[in-house]
Design an enzyme around this catalytic site. Sequence first.
Site, PDB file in Angstrom:
ATOM      1  N   ALA A  64       8.468   7.891   1.226  1.00 15.74           N
ATOM      2  CA  ALA A  64       8.215   9.143   1.977  1.00 15.74           C
ATOM      3  C   ALA A  64       9.350   9.256   2.917  1.00 15.74           C
ATOM      4  O   ALA A  64       9.227   8.977   3.728  1.00 15.74           O
ATOM      5  CB  ALA A  64       7.038   8.548   2.451  1.00 15.74           C
ATOM      6  N   ARG A 123      -0.825  22.593  19.044  1.00 15.04           N
ATOM      7  CA  ARG A 123       0.237  22.341  19.909  1.00 15.04           C
ATOM      8  C   ARG A 123       0.798  20.851  20.160  1.00 15.04           C
ATOM      9  O   ARG A 123       0.906  20.437  20.512  1.00 15.04           O
ATOM     10  CB  ARG A 123       0.296  23.201  21.419  1.00 15.04           C
ATOM     11  CG  ARG A 123      -0.371  24.199  21.034  1.00 15.04           C
ATOM     12  CD  ARG A 123       0.143  25.434  20.067  1.00 15.04           C
ATOM     13  NE  ARG A 123       0.240  26.772  19.975  1.00 15.04           N
ATOM     14  CZ  ARG A 123       0.471  27.902  19.636  1.00 15.04           C
ATOM     15  NH1 ARG A 123       0.860  27.868  18.378  1.00 15.04           N
ATOM     16  NH2 ARG A 123      -0.402  28.872  19.398  1.00 15.04           N
ATOM     17  N   GLY A 125       9.261   4.590   3.651  1.00  8.28           N
ATOM     18  CA  GLY A 125       8.529   3.559   2.510  1.00  8.28           C
ATOM     19  C   GLY A 125       9.181   2.542   2.252  1.00  8.28           C
ATOM     20  O   GLY A 125      10.268   1.808   2.941  1.00  8.28           O
ATOM     21  N   GLY A 166      10.698  -0.482   1.083  1.00  4.60           N
ATOM     22  CA  GLY A 166      11.685  -0.977   0.567  1.00  4.60           C
ATOM     23  C   GLY A 166      12.393  -0.283   1.136  1.00  4.60           C
ATOM     24  O   GLY A 166      13.922  -1.216   1.397  1.00  4.60           O
ATOM     25  N   LYS A 178       4.523 -10.840   1.416  1.00  2.00           N
ATOM     26  CA  LYS A 178       4.161 -10.739   2.765  1.00  2.00           C
ATOM     27  C   LYS A 178       2.547  -9.520   3.050  1.00  2.00           C
ATOM     28  O   LYS A 178       2.647  -8.490   3.773  1.00  2.00           O
ATOM     29  CB  LYS A 178       4.763  -9.843   3.827  1.00  2.00           C
ATOM     30  CG  LYS A 178       5.202  -9.667   5.429  1.00  2.00           C
ATOM     31  CD  LYS A 178       5.822  -8.166   5.794  1.00  2.00           C
ATOM     32  CE  LYS A 178       5.248  -7.684   4.822  1.00  2.00           C
ATOM     33  NZ  LYS A 178       3.856  -7.142   6.427  1.00  2.00           N
ATOM     34  N   SER A 181      -0.822  -8.584   4.580  1.00  5.52           N
ATOM     35  CA  SER A 181      -1.293  -8.654   6.067  1.00  5.52           C
ATOM     36  C   SER A 181      -2.912  -9.190   6.232  1.00  5.52           C
ATOM     37  O   SER A 181      -3.171  -9.771   5.369  1.00  5.52           O
ATOM     38  CB  SER A 181      -2.170  -7.128   6.745  1.00  5.52           C
ATOM     39  OG  SER A 181      -2.896  -6.566   5.899  1.00  5.52           O
ATOM     40  N   GLU A 191      -5.282  -7.234   3.738  1.00  4.94           N
ATOM     41  CA  GLU A 191      -5.011  -7.625   2.763  1.00  4.94           C
ATOM     42  C   GLU A 191      -5.240  -9.030   1.704  1.00  4.94           C
ATOM     43  O   GLU A 191      -5.329  -9.020   0.355  1.00  4.94           O
ATOM     44  CB  GLU A 191      -3.467  -6.792   2.468  1.00  4.94           C
ATOM     45  CG  GLU A 191      -3.316  -5.457   2.538  1.00  4.94           C
ATOM     46  CD  GLU A 191      -1.334  -5.196   2.999  1.00  4.94           C
ATOM     47  OE1 GLU A 191      -1.092  -4.183   2.543  1.00  4.94           O
ATOM     48  OE2 GLU A 191      -0.949  -6.451   2.577  1.00  4.94           O
ATOM     49  N   ASP A 207       7.774  -3.815   8.013  1.00  2.76           N
ATOM     50  CA  ASP A 207       8.700  -4.020   6.797  1.00  2.76           C
ATOM     51  C   ASP A 207       9.596  -4.248   7.699  1.00  2.76           C
ATOM     52  O   ASP A 207      10.652  -5.060   6.778  1.00  2.76           O
ATOM     53  CB  ASP A 207       9.028  -2.523   6.686  1.00  2.76           C
ATOM     54  CG  ASP A 207       8.033  -1.950   5.694  1.00  2.76           C
ATOM     55  OD1 ASP A 207       6.876  -2.190   5.044  1.00  2.76           O
ATOM     56  OD2 ASP A 207       8.185  -0.119   6.724  1.00  2.76           O
TER      57      ASP A 207
END
Length: 320
Positions: free
Chosen positions: A18, A35, A45, A47, A191, A193, A196, A262
């Site tokens: 991304a 504004r 991303g 990796g 890895k 969270s 997850e 990451d």
Amino acid sequence: MEATAAAKPILTLTVNPALDISTTTETVASGHKLRCGPSRLDPGGGGVNVARVVQRLGGRPLAIYTAGGPTGEAYRRLIEAERLPSLVVPVQGSTRQDFTVDETGTGKQFRFVLQGPELSEPEWRLCLALVADTIQPGGYVVASGSLPPGVPEDFYAQVARLAREQGARCVVDASGPALAAALAEGVFLIKPSRRELGLHFGTVLDSEQSELDAAMALVADGTAKHVALTLGGQGAVLASREGTLRLAVPQVRVRSTVGAGDSFLAAFVLRLAQGRPLPEAFRSAVAAGSATVTTVATELCHREDVERLEAELAAQDFGA
């Protein structure tokens, strides 16, 4: 965190990178033009972020990622500016963008994560072919990030199979069906969270004991050799056949959590690749994740900050 000649090679794979755009505004509100302050662009991303941090900390990674369209071209230029060793898989769709807005009036951060382009079967199979061609025995393969449309749920499981066949260690940072498929194949390290890992087991991990039990369950059944469970401001837990470790995060000013996971993973894998003991690698991981949250927007950690926090953490005792 010096790289050594004996360090094992680290290969990262990002099939849904991304172009990260970040900015600030006083208040996020509907129905009005907002504004914004100065903006910045970063190649994001899972990796790719792992590879960028490995390089910042003295390692020599190789990053495989997809890129397409105008945003893909901008993404490639940013990677080239960092001189990150990489192999690019061209795709027809345009590389996605992610958008992060810091609300200066409240300190809140809003993160908009887009879906990404649909990959054709020849495109995602080319990713696997490049992985197969570049895996080195004894090295590490880090498959990280979401899967874009068109990529099968067992894609990371296929990466894990390639790694095992060539004598490499597969590290997966994913969630949902992609994680479940990878675990069914068997991996070296995951890895997740807290959320997850809870979703994987269909429960809520609401206590220290439930966290330990869930992490150790994956180690016990052999689906993951190591589980590094990240807990945000509450630190992290590491589970392996040698037992469990728990480490609190150092006291730092949190400015942005983007990329912290990451960075955690990058330092962990780099230390292991350098032959460092597991507890030392775990401590480096917590230091890198903590260093990243002190940076603005989508910026990642800096080596000097990681080394300073690592020294602070070395004085802490591990909990169980």
